[in-house]
Structures are given as C-alpha cells and as structure tokens.
Design a protein around this motif. Structure first.
Motif, PDB file in Angstrom:
ATOM      1  N   GLN A   1       0.825  -1.202   0.000  1.00  0.00           N
ATOM      2  CA  GLN A   1       0.000   0.000   0.000  1.00  0.00           C
ATOM      3  C   GLN A   1       0.865   1.261   0.000  1.00  0.00           C
ATOM      4  O   GLN A   1       0.592   2.220  -0.735  1.00  0.00           O
ATOM      5  CB  GLN A   1      -0.927  -0.006   1.218  1.00  0.00           C
ATOM      6  N   ASN A   2       1.925   1.259   0.804  1.00  0.00           N
ATOM      7  CA  ASN A   2       2.834   2.408   0.844  1.00  0.00           C
ATOM      8  C   ASN A   2       3.673   2.508  -0.429  1.00  0.00           C
ATOM      9  O   ASN A   2       3.877   3.599  -0.970  1.00  0.00           O
ATOM     10  CB  ASN A   2       3.753   2.303   2.060  1.00  0.00           C
ATOM     11  N   LYS A   3       4.152   1.365  -0.914  1.00  0.00           N
ATOM     12  CA  LYS A   3       5.034   1.363  -2.079  1.00  0.00           C
ATOM     13  C   LYS A   3       4.318   1.875  -3.334  1.00  0.00           C
ATOM     14  O   LYS A   3       4.902   2.616  -4.140  1.00  0.00           O
ATOM     15  CB  LYS A   3       5.561  -0.051  -2.333  1.00  0.00           C
ATOM     16  N   ASP A   4       3.062   1.491  -3.489  1.00  0.00           N
ATOM     17  CA  ASP A   4       2.330   1.844  -4.701  1.00  0.00           C
ATOM     18  C   ASP A   4       1.428   3.060  -4.519  1.00  0.00           C
ATOM     19  O   ASP A   4       0.531   3.296  -5.335  1.00  0.00           O
ATOM     20  CB  ASP A   4       1.482   0.645  -5.160  1.00  0.00           C
ATOM     21  N   TYR A   5       1.677   3.837  -3.478  1.00  0.00           N
ATOM     22  CA  TYR A   5       0.793   4.959  -3.189  1.00  0.00           C
ATOM     23  C   TYR A   5       0.728   5.953  -4.350  1.00  0.00           C
ATOM     24  O   TYR A   5      -0.359   6.386  -4.754  1.00  0.00           O
ATOM     25  CB  TYR A   5       1.249   5.665  -1.913  1.00  0.00           C
ATOM     26  N   LYS A   6       1.861   6.306  -4.914  1.00  0.00           N
ATOM     27  CA  LYS A   6       1.863   7.309  -5.988  1.00  0.00           C
ATOM     28  C   LYS A   6       1.254   6.765  -7.280  1.00  0.00           C
ATOM     29  O   LYS A   6       0.756   7.535  -8.108  1.00  0.00           O
ATOM     30  CB  LYS A   6       3.286   7.796  -6.243  1.00  0.00           C
ATOM     31  N   LEU A   7       1.286   5.448  -7.459  1.00  0.00           N
ATOM     32  CA  LEU A   7       0.706   4.839  -8.652  1.00  0.00           C
ATOM     33  C   LEU A   7      -0.785   4.557  -8.486  1.00  0.00           C
ATOM     34  O   LEU A   7      -1.522   4.557  -9.476  1.00  0.00           O
ATOM     35  CB  LEU A   7       1.432   3.531  -8.985  1.00  0.00           C
ATOM     36  N   CYS A   8      -1.207   4.318  -7.251  1.00  0.00           N
ATOM     37  CA  CYS A   8      -2.587   3.879  -7.018  1.00  0.00           C
ATOM     38  C   CYS A   8      -3.352   4.848  -6.120  1.00  0.00           C
ATOM     39  O   CYS A   8      -4.247   5.550  -6.579  1.00  0.00           O
ATOM     40  CB  CYS A   8      -2.593   2.477  -6.398  1.00  0.00           C
ATOM     41  N   GLY A   9      -3.019   4.882  -4.852  1.00  0.00           N
ATOM     42  CA  GLY A   9      -3.807   5.641  -3.888  1.00  0.00           C
ATOM     43  C   GLY A   9      -3.929   7.114  -4.203  1.00  0.00           C
ATOM     44  O   GLY A   9      -5.019   7.694  -4.098  1.00  0.00           O
TER      45      GLY A   9
END
Length: 484
Positions: A256-264
């Motif tokens: 969740q933290n790693k993909d925050y800029k791509l997803c969240g």
C-alpha cells in the motif's frame, strides 16, 4: 505514542498501550446470509430524510435496543476514554479475561456480544489506522503527535474518495468480527482514537456497496451516482480495477505504501471528483450548501451509515488544562498555562474538533478546502445526527446506562468490578501549579480573552453545549425505553 488519555479529573482515566494481534474465529466469518438490521422505529435512514432534517437544529431520535453493527466508540483523549473502553470490552457475554489491560486483548477468551440469535459480535481495540495526507502538519509521523493507531497515506478529501483510495488492509490480525474482506457484515464493537467516520476505511466492501445503493444511488445525476458505485465495487477482493487495471486493493501495508503514488494518490483524486460532481447536484438545505467560504458539509453521508457511534465529550477549558499537564514537554519547556497561544489552538484542532468533524476534515482543513466555520457546521450536524449516544465526562454512569438502553447487544452492567488503571495528568510536582491554573481558567474575564484570541476554542465551546443539548434530549428519549 499519541497516548493522551488521562486527566485532571477523577472520572477521567484513559490508558492506551499497544494491542496484540487478533485472529478471527471461524464463528465470526460465517457469511452464509446477509444480516440486514430491522427498520428503525423513529428515523428514516434515507437520503431524502437526512437532507430535509440536517439543515436545522433538530436532534435525531434513534429508538431503543438497536441491533445495528458495528458499534464504534470515538475516543476523545482526556475525556475518560480509558474507563469507557474497559467498560465496553467487559460488556460482553462470556468475558473471562484476567490480568492488567487484558480487556484490550479479545483473543484471550470466548467473549461475544449477542447481536442476534445467529450473529455474535466481538471486541476490537485500536487496530485500524488513521488516514492522513503525507503533507500533514497536525498529525505528522515521527512526532509525539502522530496517530496512535498508525497512518494510511491518503490525499483524498471526500469520504468516498478516502474509502476507495485509502482502504484498511484486511488480514488475520484485523478486528474480530470484521476481518473478512468478503463479508457483508461487521459485527464488531470498535474502540479507538480514530476520528468520527473512520469506519469507511475498514467496513467490508459489500457493506459499503449495499449502503450506497440503498441510500445514495440515484439515476438522473449525469451518471455520477453510478460512477461512485463502480468505484466502491473495485474494493472487492481481487478486483484489479481498483488500481486502473494493474492491482487489486492492497493486502499488505508494505505494498500500500510502495504503490501509493501509482494507485492511492491518483485514485483519491479521481473518486473525489466523481463524488463531488454528484454531491453538487443534490438538493440541500442552506446549511449544507457548498460555498467557497466554508466548504462542503458531508454530515448527511456520515449520518446515513447504519452504524452506532458513541462519544464522551468534555468542557473545553477543563479539557485544555488536562492536555496541558498531560504533555510534560510543555512543562519541561517552561510553557505557562496562561500563555496558551503556543499550544492550545493546535491541541483543540488535532485532538478534539477535527475528531468530531469527520475523517475527511483534517485533509480538507489543512489543504484550505474547509474553513473553521465549515468544520464547526459539519461537527454540529454530526453531534445532532451521527452519534446515537453523546455522553458527558462528569456523568460516566449515565453514559453507560444510555448505551445499554440504546444498543441491545451491549450490557454495561456486566463485570462492574473491572477498572482501568488511573493515569492522572496531575502529579505531586504539578499539583499546586494545576490548582492555580484551574482557578485562572475559571475566571470569566480570562475566558473571554481566550475566546477572542482562539476562534477554535470559541467554536469548540459552542459545540460542547450542542453536545450537552443532544445528551439531554437523548436521556429524555431513552427514559421512555421499556426494559429489554
């Protein structure tokens, strides 16, 4: 830790430590049928009712012996929350936990809350994180004021945007009774420092989807309502449309933290836009109109969720003094209780007002999308319509009695011998100084100066008396409840 729970007054004795992980019993994952709460006796959950009533000074009637779940205790630090959490934990059947703070670990016994003949609720203590923008100043990570439960990165500025873009990670350590991402129900009694409305991050997708369809999904709004419904659908386990066809909702905090800029991050903006286009089209009373000056009022959305929220509030001047003496760094830095401009505004915003305003309010306020006037308006509506029990610090037994009458599956008269450890803000070194400050804070001339210097204090005081009004109304309503 943001463990700001114990107070100047004898009634006010919070205590928060880290919680052990919980495993979900098989009995809690039974999802063979959908448990739909019966219609409310004297209230209509519908959008039309909420839009009509929430514009004025009315107070919601909730009825007696309700069975909706989850039940959520919104813990305002320095308002007796530690004792309330202990009592709520011990209000279950088959409660046999022993040992210091055993109440906080529900895996130690086979307790349950009798929600219905076929459904049993479980207790959960502070296992769900708080959602804040990475740019937050009020709740910044790595400071003494970081959220006690941890943080979900989240830039969304609407309740729906936050629900979709910043979901809690479901795992075996999640709350008993609400740990199954494929479930249609959430039979949990949750206690935590999380702001009001934070359940939108952890309620199961099917629960949220049903709520939206029943209360808010309408045709004829340019497809915006259906678009929001589609966004909620992507929260379903394994649906890769959650992250634009790339990934499903995260199952681990690391991803969740790693993909925050791509997803969240982009997802929050997208769902915010969808939801706000729909919200703008809805007819609303004047008090809930969107203006540049105040910002949106999302109170009707929170009020429509079929959950029970309970809270204990405290008179703001007394609360400020308790906070002052609780934070020993104030004392070590030679702060003076009469030099309140150094600390009082931030304390009131971070740990009192914004917690009652709603999970969206901190991001909007810090992002200058919501004014103080807007925060006050949404908070007042929440107190009047989104809390089924509003208690006062000075009347703890009344608060517990109100919960027992309001919620059928919680018996606050069980296990009365259990007490939470007392942690006062005052110690031997500060006793004299605290008495002096208390006397100063009782002077009306000094209070008037504080109100003038701190608009947030004046707002919180007005809201406190709204809360008192709600409390008295609810006591009178519940006095007519028959024995269960």
């Amino acid at each position: 830790d943001e463990d700001d729970d114990d107070d100047v007054d004898e009634n006010d004795d919070d205590n928060d430590d880290d919680d052990d992980d919980e495993d979900m019993d098989e009995s809690d994952s039974d999802d063979t049928d959908m448990f739909i709460p019966p219609p409310l006796d004297r209230v209509n959950w519908s959008r039309d009712w909420l839009q009509r009533v929430l514009g004025g000074s009315a107070i919601r009637s909730w009825g007696c012996h309700r069975t909706e779940t989850p039940l959520i205790f919104v813990h305002i630090g320095k308002a007796g929350g530690g004792s309330a959490r202990t009592r709520l934990a011990a209000s279950a059947l088959n409660y046999t936990r022993t040992g210091q703070r055993a109440w906080a670990n529900p895996t130690l016994d086979k307790h349950y809350y009798p929600v219905s003949p076929t459904h049993r609720g479980k207790f959960c203590n502070s296992l769900n994180r708080n959602a804040h923008s990475p740019a937050t100043v009020l709740y910044k990570a790595g400071t003494p004021f970081k959220p006690y439960e941890g943080t979900i990165k989240c830039n969304a500025t609407s309740p729906l945007g936050m629900a979709v873009a910043c979901p809690e990670v479901f795992n075996p350590g999640s709350c008993l009774g609400c740990a199954n991402v494929t479930s249609k129900h959430c039979h949990t009694l949750y206690v935590g420092h999380n702001p009001m409305g934070s359940e939108i991050h952890w309620l199961p997708p099917k629960y949220l989807q049903q709520w939206w369809k029943k209360n808010w999904e309408r045709s004829g709004y340019g497809g915006q309502s259906e678009a929001v419904a589609q966004s909620l659908q992507t929260l379903t386990k394994g649906d890769k449309q959650w992250c634009f066809g790339k990934w499903a909702r995260p199952t681990k905090i690391f991803w969740q933290n790693k993909d925050y800029k791509l997803c969240g991050l982009p997802l929050g903006s997208e769902v915010d836009e969808r939801f706000k286009r729909y919200w703008e089209k809805l007819p609303k009373p004047a008090a809930h109109s969107s203006t540049v000056r105040t910002g949106y009022n999302f109170a009707p959305l929170y009020a429509s969720l079929p959950v029970h929220r309970v809270v204990v509030i405290r008179e703001p001047f007394s609360w400020l003094l308790s906070k002052f003496f609780w934070h020993h760094d104030f004392l070590s830095n030679n702060f003076n209780c009469t030099e309140y401009k150094e600390w009082a505004e931030v304390e009131l915003l971070r740990d009192y007002l914004l917690k009652l305003c709603g999970v969206d309010c901190a991001n909007r306020y810090e992002g200058k999308l919501l004014s103080l006037e807007g925060v006050e308006a949404q908070t007042e509506s929440n107190l009047r319509h989104s809390f089924s029990v509003v208690g006062l610090l000075e009347e703890p037994d009344v608060f517990y009695s109100m919960i027992k009458k309001r919620v059928a599956y919680v018996d606050t008269e069980l296990n009365l011998h259990l007490k939470n450890s007392h942690h006062s803000s005052i110690n031997k070194k500060t006793k004299v100084r605290a008495a002096e400050c208390k006397e100063i804070y009782a002077e009306e001339t000094f209070r008037n100066k504080m109100r003038k210097d701190l608009p947030v204090l004046a707002a919180m005081e007005r809201l406190y008396y709204v809360g008192v009004e709600v409390n008295r109304f609810q006591q009178e309503e519940l006095s007519r409840c028959s024995a269960q």
